[in-house]
Motif scaffolding. Structure first.
Motif, PDB file in Angstrom:
ATOM      1  N   LEU A  40      -6.915 -11.896   9.076  1.00 41.63           N
ATOM      2  CA  LEU A  40      -7.191 -10.479   9.488  1.00 41.63           C
ATOM      3  C   LEU A  40      -7.863  -9.752   8.778  1.00 41.63           C
ATOM      4  CD1 LEU A  40      -4.226 -10.173  11.824  1.00 41.63           C
ATOM      5  CD2 LEU A  40      -6.413 -10.782  12.428  1.00 41.63           C
ATOM      6  N   GLY A  41      -8.038 -10.327   7.227  1.00 46.14           N
ATOM      7  CA  GLY A  41      -8.657  -9.243   6.477  1.00 46.14           C
ATOM      8  C   GLY A  41      -8.088  -8.172   5.910  1.00 46.14           C
ATOM      9  N   VAL A  42      -6.854  -7.946   6.034  1.00 43.84           N
ATOM     10  CA  VAL A  42      -6.112  -6.782   5.332  1.00 43.84           C
ATOM     11  C   VAL A  42      -6.590  -6.568   4.046  1.00 43.84           C
ATOM     12  CG1 VAL A  42      -4.238  -6.988   6.972  1.00 43.84           C
ATOM     13  CG2 VAL A  42      -4.038  -7.732   4.671  1.00 43.84           C
ATOM     14  N   LYS A  43      -6.812  -5.382   3.576  1.00 48.45           N
ATOM     15  CA  LYS A  43      -7.099  -4.992   2.384  1.00 48.45           C
ATOM     16  C   LYS A  43      -6.003  -5.377   1.095  1.00 48.45           C
ATOM     17  CE  LYS A  43     -11.087  -4.415   3.634  1.00 48.45           C
ATOM     18  NZ  LYS A  43     -12.093  -5.638   3.271  1.00 48.45           N
ATOM     19  N   GLU A  44      -4.755  -4.887   1.318  1.00 48.35           N
ATOM     20  CA  GLU A  44      -3.756  -4.521   0.641  1.00 48.35           C
ATOM     21  C   GLU A  44      -2.406  -5.041   1.300  1.00 48.35           C
ATOM     22  OE1 GLU A  44      -3.422  -1.788  -3.054  1.00 48.35           O
ATOM     23  OE2 GLU A  44      -3.201  -0.928  -1.379  1.00 48.35           O
ATOM     24  N   LEU A  45      -1.522  -5.998   0.442  1.00 44.68           N
ATOM     25  CA  LEU A  45      -0.706  -6.490   1.174  1.00 44.68           C
ATOM     26  C   LEU A  45       0.513  -6.595   0.190  1.00 44.68           C
ATOM     27  CD1 LEU A  45       0.816  -7.863   3.368  1.00 44.68           C
ATOM     28  CD2 LEU A  45      -0.181  -9.966   2.707  1.00 44.68           C
ATOM     29  N   TYR A  46       1.745  -6.043   0.448  1.00 42.12           N
ATOM     30  CA  TYR A  46       2.807  -6.018  -0.590  1.00 42.12           C
ATOM     31  C   TYR A  46       4.187  -6.834   0.072  1.00 42.12           C
ATOM     32  CZ  TYR A  46       0.703  -1.911  -2.690  1.00 42.12           C
ATOM     33  OH  TYR A  46      -0.027  -1.209  -3.444  1.00 42.12           O
TER      34      TYR A  46
END
Length: 123
Positions: free
Chosen positions: A21-27
């Protein structure tokens, strides 16, 4: 053309979907793929899958009849090594595979004290 997304748990499947989905930042929180290194617990006591192990590497004779519960050591995210199981080792491999296959522009961080996921830095 759609590619099938594989995984053992909802965690690595969700991870792949978020990358696609192209999330920019993921923790990543709570995805440790390892035992509690002090107590040997798999989950909190109230969890339906809770169990406890004596943390030591599986010996050679046990390795000849490997099961998903065999204890092994892998590289740790914030420590040198952690104890995990053969089952959780597969989860670690899925994270590596999804990172290589689907991560184009997402910055991902692993916050756990569990296993290291290749290509995902610890914070």
């Amino acid at each position: 053309h759609l590619r099938p997304i594989s995984g053992i748990t909802v965690s690595e499947v969700s991870y792949a979907l978020l990358l696609l989905l192209g999330v920019k930042e993921l923790y990543l929180f709570g995805i440790d793929a390892a035992f509690d290194q002090e107590s040997g617990s798999t989950h909190v006591k109230e969890h339906v899958s809770y169990s406890k192990k004596t943390l030591q590497k599986t010996d050679l004779l046990q390795k000849l009849s490997i099961t998903q519960d065999n204890v092994t050591e892998v590289e740790g995210n914030k420590t040198d090594t952690v104890f995990t199981t053969m089952h959780w080792s597969a989860i670690i491999r899925y994270f590596r595979w999804h990172t290589k296959r689907y991560n184009k522009n997402t910055t991902v961080y692993n916050t756990s004290f569990g296993a290291k996921f290749e290509g995902i830095p610890a914070i």
